[in-house]
Design a protein around this motif. Structure first.
Motif, PDB file in Angstrom:
ATOM      1  N   UNK A 133       0.829  -1.204   0.000  1.00 29.51           N
ATOM      2  CA  UNK A 133       0.000   0.000   0.000  1.00 29.51           C
ATOM      3  C   UNK A 133       0.862   1.252   0.000  1.00 29.51           C
ATOM      4  N   UNK A 134       1.898   1.262   0.831  1.00 28.88           N
ATOM      5  CA  UNK A 134       2.759   2.438   0.920  1.00 28.88           C
ATOM      6  C   UNK A 134       3.593   2.629  -0.341  1.00 28.88           C
ATOM      7  N   UNK A 135       3.986   1.532  -0.951  1.00 31.12           N
ATOM      8  CA  UNK A 135       4.767   1.617  -2.190  1.00 31.12           C
ATOM      9  C   UNK A 135       3.983   2.325  -3.287  1.00 31.12           C
ATOM     10  N   UNK A 136       2.702   2.017  -3.392  1.00 27.58           N
ATOM     11  CA  UNK A 136       1.873   2.678  -4.398  1.00 27.58           C
ATOM     12  C   UNK A 136       1.855   4.191  -4.201  1.00 27.58           C
ATOM     13  N   UNK A 137       1.822   4.624  -2.950  1.00 29.26           N
ATOM     14  CA  UNK A 137       1.806   6.062  -2.677  1.00 29.26           C
ATOM     15  C   UNK A 137       3.143   6.687  -3.074  1.00 29.26           C
ATOM     16  N   UNK A 138       4.244   6.022  -2.739  1.00 30.15           N
ATOM     17  CA  UNK A 138       5.568   6.555  -3.081  1.00 30.15           C
ATOM     18  C   UNK A 138       5.733   6.667  -4.586  1.00 30.15           C
ATOM     19  N   UNK A 139       5.299   5.652  -5.320  1.00 34.93           N
ATOM     20  CA  UNK A 139       5.400   5.681  -6.778  1.00 34.93           C
ATOM     21  C   UNK A 139       4.528   6.800  -7.340  1.00 34.93           C
ATOM     22  N   UNK A 140       3.361   7.016  -6.737  1.00 33.99           N
ATOM     23  CA  UNK A 140       2.457   8.074  -7.195  1.00 33.99           C
ATOM     24  C   UNK A 140       3.148   9.438  -7.150  1.00 33.99           C
TER      25      UNK A 140
ATOM     26  N   UNK B 231       8.632   8.935  -6.121  1.00 31.24           N
ATOM     27  CA  UNK B 231       9.755   8.647  -5.243  1.00 31.24           C
ATOM     28  C   UNK B 231      10.462   7.377  -5.672  1.00 31.24           C
ATOM     29  N   UNK B 232      11.707   7.240  -5.275  1.00 32.30           N
ATOM     30  CA  UNK B 232      12.498   6.041  -5.555  1.00 32.30           C
ATOM     31  C   UNK B 232      12.689   5.268  -4.262  1.00 32.30           C
ATOM     32  N   UNK B 233      12.202   4.047  -4.234  1.00 32.51           N
ATOM     33  CA  UNK B 233      12.383   3.208  -3.049  1.00 32.51           C
ATOM     34  C   UNK B 233      13.798   2.648  -3.087  1.00 32.51           C
ATOM     35  N   UNK B 234      14.617   3.118  -2.164  1.00 33.04           N
ATOM     36  CA  UNK B 234      15.997   2.652  -2.120  1.00 33.04           C
ATOM     37  C   UNK B 234      16.060   1.225  -1.586  1.00 33.04           C
ATOM     38  N   UNK B 235      15.345   0.957  -0.500  1.00 31.42           N
ATOM     39  CA  UNK B 235      15.305  -0.396   0.034  1.00 31.42           C
ATOM     40  C   UNK B 235      14.252  -0.512   1.129  1.00 31.42           C
ATOM     41  N   UNK B 236      13.839  -1.761   1.365  1.00 31.28           N
ATOM     42  CA  UNK B 236      13.025  -2.111   2.516  1.00 31.28           C
ATOM     43  C   UNK B 236      13.965  -2.680   3.577  1.00 31.28           C
ATOM     44  N   UNK B 237      13.922  -2.099   4.767  1.00 32.95           N
ATOM     45  CA  UNK B 237      14.775  -2.557   5.865  1.00 32.95           C
ATOM     46  C   UNK B 237      13.859  -3.138   6.932  1.00 32.95           C
ATOM     47  N   UNK B 238      13.536  -4.419   6.770  1.00 31.39           N
ATOM     48  CA  UNK B 238      12.562  -5.020   7.678  1.00 31.39           C
ATOM     49  C   UNK B 238      11.203  -4.376   7.461  1.00 31.39           C
TER      50      UNK B 238
ATOM     51  N   UNK C 273       3.768  13.164   0.031  1.00 32.81           N
ATOM     52  CA  UNK C 273       3.764  11.700   0.005  1.00 32.81           C
ATOM     53  C   UNK C 273       3.674  11.142   1.424  1.00 32.81           C
ATOM     54  N   UNK C 274       4.428  11.723   2.358  1.00 29.37           N
ATOM     55  CA  UNK C 274       4.395  11.256   3.746  1.00 29.37           C
ATOM     56  C   UNK C 274       2.998  11.413   4.346  1.00 29.37           C
ATOM     57  N   UNK C 275       2.343  12.531   4.053  1.00 29.00           N
ATOM     58  CA  UNK C 275       0.987  12.745   4.572  1.00 29.00           C
ATOM     59  C   UNK C 275       0.033  11.697   4.014  1.00 29.00           C
ATOM     60  N   UNK C 276       0.107  11.456   2.716  1.00 23.71           N
ATOM     61  CA  UNK C 276      -0.792  10.460   2.126  1.00 23.71           C
ATOM     62  C   UNK C 276      -0.471   9.057   2.626  1.00 23.71           C
ATOM     63  N   UNK C 277       0.794   8.777   2.909  1.00 25.14           N
ATOM     64  CA  UNK C 277       1.148   7.470   3.470  1.00 25.14           C
ATOM     65  C   UNK C 277       0.528   7.284   4.846  1.00 25.14           C
ATOM     66  N   UNK C 278       0.546   8.336   5.673  1.00 23.16           N
ATOM     67  CA  UNK C 278      -0.091   8.239   6.987  1.00 23.16           C
ATOM     68  C   UNK C 278      -1.598   8.042   6.843  1.00 23.16           C
TER      69      UNK C 278
END
Length: 551
Positions: A290-297, A300-307, A330-335
């Motif tokens: 779910x959060x990845x979709x928001x970042x892509x919207x 943003x570039x997902x550098x990595x998932x850390x756990x 993006x952070x607001x929409x992720x929350x």
């Protein structure tokens, strides 16, 4: 690793088969148009000059047999076109038998036309007829089927039928032929050989075209495979950069200003210890998806998932003037998206999750990091470290950003408060902002949650220990919980505690400890925000207070 390649290869093979079928249908349509035009011209010629045809020996109307040949050929191509259109609609491959039948039928109709000309007119004129040029025409049209075998077959049939027609002609009219005609025998052999060469040339052309298309599709297949594999971990921009630039996979980086975002699920580590591994993975995958979709919207570039944490970049590999603004929006929409995540969790019988987000803007080195055997597109520098420190000060549902990010966003930023912090490992104090919203192009705001505080008639004694980093050390201190809410508590203690400190609390009765962050200090009273689930004793106490109040 073979499955994606095989799937991509099959997809390209199906696509190529459909395009080839469309090409064959266009070939049939071209033949239909040519035949209609030929029938019209032939009909006009035969209707306006019957005396001319009679003077050439056509006294019984054999000239109309030529229209029959054209009509039969037209009907054949109409049927072929209808079948191919049906196969295209059904996404079915073409019929090899129909292609072979076409390769036999078309030169045969040219031969039939020449034989009728021989019967109508002076037999000797048959070999000088322009109709003989139709053989190379149908041979090279076979190239559209991109089959070198069919091209060779068409050339062989044309050459063979021409030689048979010459042999039939000499058998029928050999005694009455003038000597000049018999001298044409080597010429007829050369003409048949010419048709055979046309078939070979068409076969070579079809083979080269098909091979070129095959190489192109293989390149696209490999590109699709790279996108499919790396696209799961990198943004489309990074994948396109890798594919477009020959240096895209070389080790090294560039120094640039980026906005770095770090997210973390509060209390997920302790929560995962109390749930089956399958449930933990299901919760985490659903949340990250779910959060990845928001970042892509927000590009943003997902550098990595850390756990259970996400490290994302705004401004790499491609920078824009609104990188910081997009990161905050993006952070607001992720929350806000965490409501959807928790709705899914509730439907599955899983507990609710909370997330903290930290954002900082500054210089960093971005590029391919690692070794020749294994590398990743990433970011390094103090900006990343500082972002992680900022995120560690957050509680669930909170977004903290640095003053550098706030300045980059501008006047549209909406904050609840600002405060000074001194992160571990840094020599200078840093101002951070508690973001509530943003206006302008990316207008968004956090939902304000109302907190219901319930006073305890009998303060609850607790012991707490300060958490330094990831270690719980130092002596235990005494305190009293005077108020409770679903998200936090108020603790009275004579021991001085700094804001944003992390505490580990234990209630009397030996229940599991509770982790909390100090969000405010007013003399001896500390306002706490829980970062793990409530112990059973406090949960029962809170539930007993909330039910009568209807909250």
């Amino acid at each position: 690793m073979k499955a994606p390649i095989l799937n991509a290869r099959q997809n390209f093979a199906d696509f190529f088969a459909q395009e080839l079928l469309k090409s064959e249908n266009r070939r049939s349509l071209l033949m239909i148009c040519a035949l209609l035009a030929g029938m019209l011209l032939a009909f006009l010629a035969m209707s306006t000059g019957p005396a001319h045809f009679a003077s050439m020996g056509d006294t019984v109307g054999k000239r109309y047999w030529l229209l029959g040949v054209l009509g039969l050929t037209l009907a054949f191509h109409l049927v072929c076109s209808g079948l191919r259109r049906q196969w295209i609609r059904q996404a079915r491959p073409g019929s090899a038998r129909l292609s072979v039948l076409t390769a036999i039928f078309e030169p045969s109709m040219v031969t039939a036309w020449l034989l009728i000309e021989c019967l109508i007119f002076n037999p000797g004129t048959m070999f000088d007829s322009p109709t003989t040029l139709a053989y190379p025409f149908v041979i090279f049209l076979t190239c559209l089927q991109l089959s070198w075998r069919l091209c060779l077959l068409t050339g062989l049939i044309a050459a063979g039928q021409y030689l048979l027609m010459v042999a039939w002609y000499f058998m029928m009219f050999g005694d009455s032929m003038p000597a000049t005609v018999t001298s044409y025998l080597p010429l007829h052999g050369m003409r048949a050989f010419h048709y055979l060469l046309c078939g070979a040339a068409a076969a070579f052309l079809a083979y080269e075209i098909r091979r070129g298309i095959g190489n192109t599709l293989q390149h696209l297949e490999e590109r699709d495979y790279v996108v499919g594999i790396f696209g799961r971990y990198l943004s489309d921009d990074v994948v396109d950069d890798i594919l477009r630039s020959p240096e895209g996979l070389r080790l090294g980086g560039k120094r640039r200003t980026v906005t770095v975002m770090m997210t973390d699920l509060r209390g997920f580590t302790s929560l995962s210890e109390s749930l089956p591994p399958e449930a933990v993975i299901a919760m985490l995958n659903n949340c990250l998806a779910t959060l990845t979709e928001v970042i892509i919207k927000y590009h943003g570039t997902i550098d990595e998932f850390i756990g259970d944490a996400i490290l994302a970049l705004f401004g790499a590999p491609f920078a824009a003037d609104d990188d910081a603004e997009r990161a905050v929006a993006c952070a607001i929409e992720m929350q806000l998206a965490m409501a959807e995540v928790n709705q899914w969790n509730a439907a599955q019988g899983y507990p609710a999750l909370e997330m903290g987000i930290g954002i900082h803007t500054g210089p960093a080195v971005v590029g391919n990091i690692g070794s020749e055997k294994r590398s990743k597109y990433g970011v390094v520098g103090s900006t990343v470290n500082l972002t992680s420190r900022i995120e560690s000060y957050t509680v669930g549902g909170q977004i903290l950003i640095s003053a550098d990010t706030a300045a980059a966003v501008g006047d549209g930023l909406q904050v609840r408060s600002r405060r000074q912090i001194l992160p571990k490992g840094f020599n200078e104090a840093l101002e951070i902002c508690d973001v509530t919203g943003i206006s302008g192009r990316y207008s968004a705001a956090l939902a304000e949650a109302e907190t219901h505080w319930l006073s305890l008639e009998q303060p609850l004694p607790v012991r707490f220990v300060l958490i330094s980093g990831k270690d719980v050390s130092g002596p235990a201190h005494q305190g009293l919980l005077t108020e409770l809410s679903q998200q936090g508590a108020r603790l009275v203690s004579e021991f001085p505690v700094e804001p944003l400190s992390n505490l580990r609390l234990e209630c009397d009765g030996g229940e599991e400890p509770l982790l909390a962050k100090v969000v405010d200090v007013c003399e001896a009273e500390l306002t706490l925000r829980f970062t793990t689930a409530l112990p059973a004793q406090l949960a029962r106490l809170l539930e007993a207070k909330l039910k009568p109040a209807g909250l």
